[in-house]
Design a protein around this motif. Structure first.
Motif, PDB file in Angstrom:
ATOM      1  N   ASN A  43      64.855  31.986  10.911  1.00 12.17           N
ATOM      2  CA  ASN A  43      65.360  32.932  10.719  1.00 12.17           C
ATOM      3  C   ASN A  43      64.350  33.654  11.484  1.00 12.17           C
ATOM      4  O   ASN A  43      64.148  35.092  12.051  1.00 12.17           O
ATOM      5  CB  ASN A  43      66.210  33.269   9.410  1.00 12.17           C
ATOM      6  N   SER A  44      62.854  33.263  11.227  1.00 14.07           N
ATOM      7  CA  SER A  44      62.288  34.401  11.719  1.00 14.07           C
ATOM      8  C   SER A  44      61.472  34.005  12.822  1.00 14.07           C
ATOM      9  O   SER A  44      61.054  35.243  13.434  1.00 14.07           O
ATOM     10  CB  SER A  44      60.440  34.406  10.430  1.00 14.07           C
ATOM     11  N   HIS A  45      62.267  33.206  13.872  1.00 13.68           N
ATOM     12  CA  HIS A  45      61.644  32.709  15.354  1.00 13.68           C
ATOM     13  C   HIS A  45      62.562  32.935  16.218  1.00 13.68           C
ATOM     14  O   HIS A  45      62.647  32.722  16.830  1.00 13.68           O
ATOM     15  CB  HIS A  45      61.183  31.500  15.029  1.00 13.68           C
ATOM     16  N   ARG A  46      63.505  33.996  15.305  1.00 14.03           N
ATOM     17  CA  ARG A  46      64.900  34.526  16.362  1.00 14.03           C
ATOM     18  C   ARG A  46      64.361  35.946  16.782  1.00 14.03           C
ATOM     19  O   ARG A  46      63.472  36.061  16.470  1.00 14.03           O
ATOM     20  CB  ARG A  46      65.803  34.597  15.921  1.00 14.03           C
ATOM     21  N   PRO A  47      65.030  35.472  18.547  1.00 14.22           N
ATOM     22  CA  PRO A  47      63.931  36.797  18.939  1.00 14.22           C
ATOM     23  C   PRO A  47      64.781  38.439  18.766  1.00 14.22           C
ATOM     24  O   PRO A  47      65.888  38.503  18.199  1.00 14.22           O
ATOM     25  CB  PRO A  47      64.772  36.511  20.993  1.00 14.22           C
TER      26      PRO A  47
END
Length: 107
Positions: A93-97
């Motif tokens: 979830n933290s790697h979403r733009p």
């Protein structure tokens, strides 16, 4: 989730199967993208060992646990898998733009 349960030097009873199924429901509450799980219960002299491999979208998660009691080994295994699945979910979830963390750094 499909759970494949096998035993190595141990008979997998209905009680063990039911216990493993009830514990894996805990993982489904946190993360529902688990495709299948392969669980191996084994006995090595006085040590009861439980190990599992979860196939999830984008990878695999492996954990094992050993204890004198099989039920305690299964509990330890689920605790380890739960931590790993939560960490995988947070990382994914933290790697979403446009993530909230990136927006806070820009300010």
């Amino acid at each position: 989730m499909q759970i494949n349960l096998t035993g190595h030097h141990i008979d997998v009873t209905e009680a063990l199967k039911g216990y493993v199924d009830s514990k894996f429901e805990r993982l489904e509450r946190h993360f529902d993208h688990v495709i299948n799980a392969h669980v191996v219960l084994s006995v090595e002299k006085l040590t009861q060992k439980a190990e599992a491999t979860l196939h999830i979208n984008g990878g695999k998660v492996f954990a094992d646990s050993a204890h004198e009691d099989m039920y305690a080994a299964i509990d330890g295994l689920i605790d380890k898998l739960d931590r790993q699945v939560i960490r995988y979910k947070e990382k994914k979830n933290s790697h979403r733009p446009g993530a909230p963390i990136a927006a806070a750094e820009e300010e």
